[in-house]
Design an enzyme around this catalytic site. Structure first.
Site, PDB file in Angstrom:
ATOM      1  N   HIS A   1     -97.355  76.232  43.668  1.00 33.40           N
ATOM      2  CA  HIS A   1     -97.009  77.649  43.704  1.00 33.40           C
ATOM      3  C   HIS A   1     -98.237  78.547  43.541  1.00 33.40           C
ATOM      4  CE1 HIS A   1     -92.830  77.971  44.119  1.00 33.40           C
ATOM      5  NE2 HIS A   1     -92.425  77.939  42.870  1.00 33.40           N
TER       6      HIS A   1
ATOM      7  N   GLU B   1     -90.652  83.536  49.096  1.00 30.03           N
ATOM      8  CA  GLU B   1     -91.095  82.615  48.031  1.00 30.03           C
ATOM      9  C   GLU B   1     -92.175  81.655  48.510  1.00 30.03           C
ATOM     10  OE1 GLU B   1     -88.062  81.013  45.470  1.00 30.03           O
ATOM     11  OE2 GLU B   1     -89.273  79.263  44.991  1.00 30.03           O
TER      12      GLU B   1
ATOM     13  N   LYS C   1     -80.324  75.862  43.360  1.00 31.73           N
ATOM     14  CA  LYS C   1     -81.117  77.042  43.758  1.00 31.73           C
ATOM     15  C   LYS C   1     -82.262  76.600  44.670  1.00 31.73           C
ATOM     16  CE  LYS C   1     -84.425  80.340  43.381  1.00 31.73           C
ATOM     17  NZ  LYS C   1     -85.815  80.243  43.828  1.00 31.73           N
TER      18      LYS C   1
ATOM     19  N   ASP D   1     -74.607  85.345  57.964  1.00 27.80           N
ATOM     20  CA  ASP D   1     -74.078  86.057  56.801  1.00 27.80           C
ATOM     21  C   ASP D   1     -74.414  85.185  55.588  1.00 27.80           C
ATOM     22  OD1 ASP D   1     -72.561  87.001  54.705  1.00 27.80           O
ATOM     23  OD2 ASP D   1     -70.773  87.392  55.910  1.00 27.80           O
TER      24      ASP D   1
END
Ligand code: MEV
Length: 421
Positions: free
Chosen positions: A375, A83, A261, A277
């Site tokens: 972004h 990302e 998130k 993990d």
């Protein structure tokens, strides 16, 4: 003198120049530098020992977040992510945090809980009493099953019982708490549960069904906080806006999930880079976010008496630096070396601080220019590459698309054709 993680203009360097800086900061060998550079790290013959039916691999870019001070130590933090903006955001927030000493983080230890589900128990009082009577012996047996952990003071520490009333009848759950030290510990937990089950069946008269670790690692928590000076953030109004944004998340699960998130953007990226993990971490953290019965943000934000912004985060952190991919995958081993970690707790404290930094960066962008601007540049480069641009064309095509505010695959194709002529 400790090397500083504040490296002005790091983002403007070429990848090779950045790698040189990283090599110097972390005392990497030429071989380690080459492994990171190669973007592969793991060989197919070793992959076949990790998973079944392996045929190859997929690589993710690793970027370095600069500026981090955590518990007074300087860190360059490797993040593996697809990302755009995550690494810039983290570095930026860490830079803002430096003025007030960076991040302070503390972990509660490394206890994990493993569960044995007993069904068909005829007499609950008899079963509970008998298990309690044999508790020391059961814990001793558990410690024998994890000799390495036990030899360094880890292993089984406690055993608790709980009853569940379910639509399939009453069940008795035996929970054993295991100090996993520097391992994530799921294997040790599963080994202990399976090893204890026959004896527990014997003394309880029940039938042991599931014998498995619980991923809700509430005995392995990390708390971190940091203070962000209001001027560096852009003024009092930014502080106020961040408080409003945070309040939105505290009152609406639809916003809270997105807030979290963003936090996971940082956490998962370091976890991938260091061979953790990530499913265990993600499931623990999201479950913890709703442990009160309401899904809430993992962070809280408030103003201190000087009007500066104080951020806090508290999350479960089931991570390890021995066993698992972290000690097998060559790239993960190098990332752990870059972080100079010598305990699982320290790694957990770093990862948690990254989560807090990421949240600050996201909130600050959201309450000011929005996140699309940041972004867009990298997104445009991705689009240019997927449309077939190579070399210098990538930069040219993406720059034009950003200027035109028209970042589209078809536009990229048109531009590539035009510029190639
Ligand atoms: C995007 O990956 C993450 C954000 O949506 C997080 C947030 O909204 O807080 C920007």
């Amino acid at each position: 003198m400790p090397k500083s993680s504040k490296i002005p203009g790091f983002y403007k360097l070429s990848s090779d120049e950045r790698l040189d800086k990283l090599k110097e900061f972390a005392d990497l060998t030429n071989e380690e530098t080459e492994i990171i550079r190669s973007m592969s790290g793991i060989k197919l013959e070793n992959a076949t020992k990790m998973i079944e039916n392996s045929v190859g691999g997929i690589s993710l870019p690793i970027g370095i977040a600069t500026n981090f001070i955590i518990n007074q130590n300087e860190y360059l933090v490797p993040l593996a992510t697809e990302e755009p903006s995550v690494i810039a955001a983290c570095s930026n927030a860490a830079g803002l945090g430096r003025k007030r000493g960076g991040f302070t983080a503390k972990s509660t230890g490394n206890l994990m809980r493993t569960q044995i589900q007993l069904v068909k128990v005829k007499d609950f009082e008899y079963a509970k009493n008998n298990i309690q009577k044999n508790k020391s012996e059961l814990l001793e047996l558990a410690r024998e099953k994890t000799p390495t952990l036990s030899s360094i003071g880890g292993g089984a520490k406690d055993l608790q019982l709980k009853e569940l009333d379910t639509k399939r009848g009453k069940m008795l759950i035996v929970e054993i708490y295991i100090d996993c030290k520097d391992a994530m510990g799921a294997n040790a937990c599963n080994t202990v549960a399976e090893a204890l089950a026959p004896k527990i069946e014997n003394i309880s008269g029940g039938e042991a069904l599931l014998k498995i670790v619980s991923n809700l690692a509430t005995e392995r928590m990390v708390e971190a906080h940091a203070i962000f000076d209001k001027e560096s953030l852009g003024g009092e109004h930014i502080v106020e806006r961040i408080l409003d944004a945070s309040e939105f998340a505290h009152n609406d699960p639809y916003r809270a999930v997105t807030n979290n998130k963003g936090i996971m953007n940082g956490i998962t990226s370091v976890a991938i880079a260091t061979g953790q993990d990530i499913r265990a971490i993600e499931s623990a953290i999201h479950a913890y976010a709703s442990i009160s019965g309401k899904y809430i943000p993992l962070t809280t934000w408030e103003k201190d008496s000087s009007g500066d912004l104080v951020g806090k985060i508290k999350i479960p952190m089931p991570v390890g630096i021995v066993g698992g991919a972290s000690s097998v995958h060559p790239t993960s081993k190098i990332c752990l070396k870059v972080l100079k970690v010598d305990s699982a707790s320290q790694l957990g404290e770093i990862i948690t601080s990254i989560g807090l930094a990421q949240n600050l960066a996201a909130l600050r962008a959201l309450v000011s220019e929005g996140i699309q601007e940041g972004h867009m540049k990298l997104h445009a480069k991705n689009i240019a590459v997927s449309a077939g641009a190579t070399g210098e064309l990538i930069e040219k095509v993406s720059e034009i698309m950003v200027q035109e505010k028209n970042v589209k695959f078809l536009r990229a194709k048109e531009l590539i054709e035009k510029l190639e002529k």
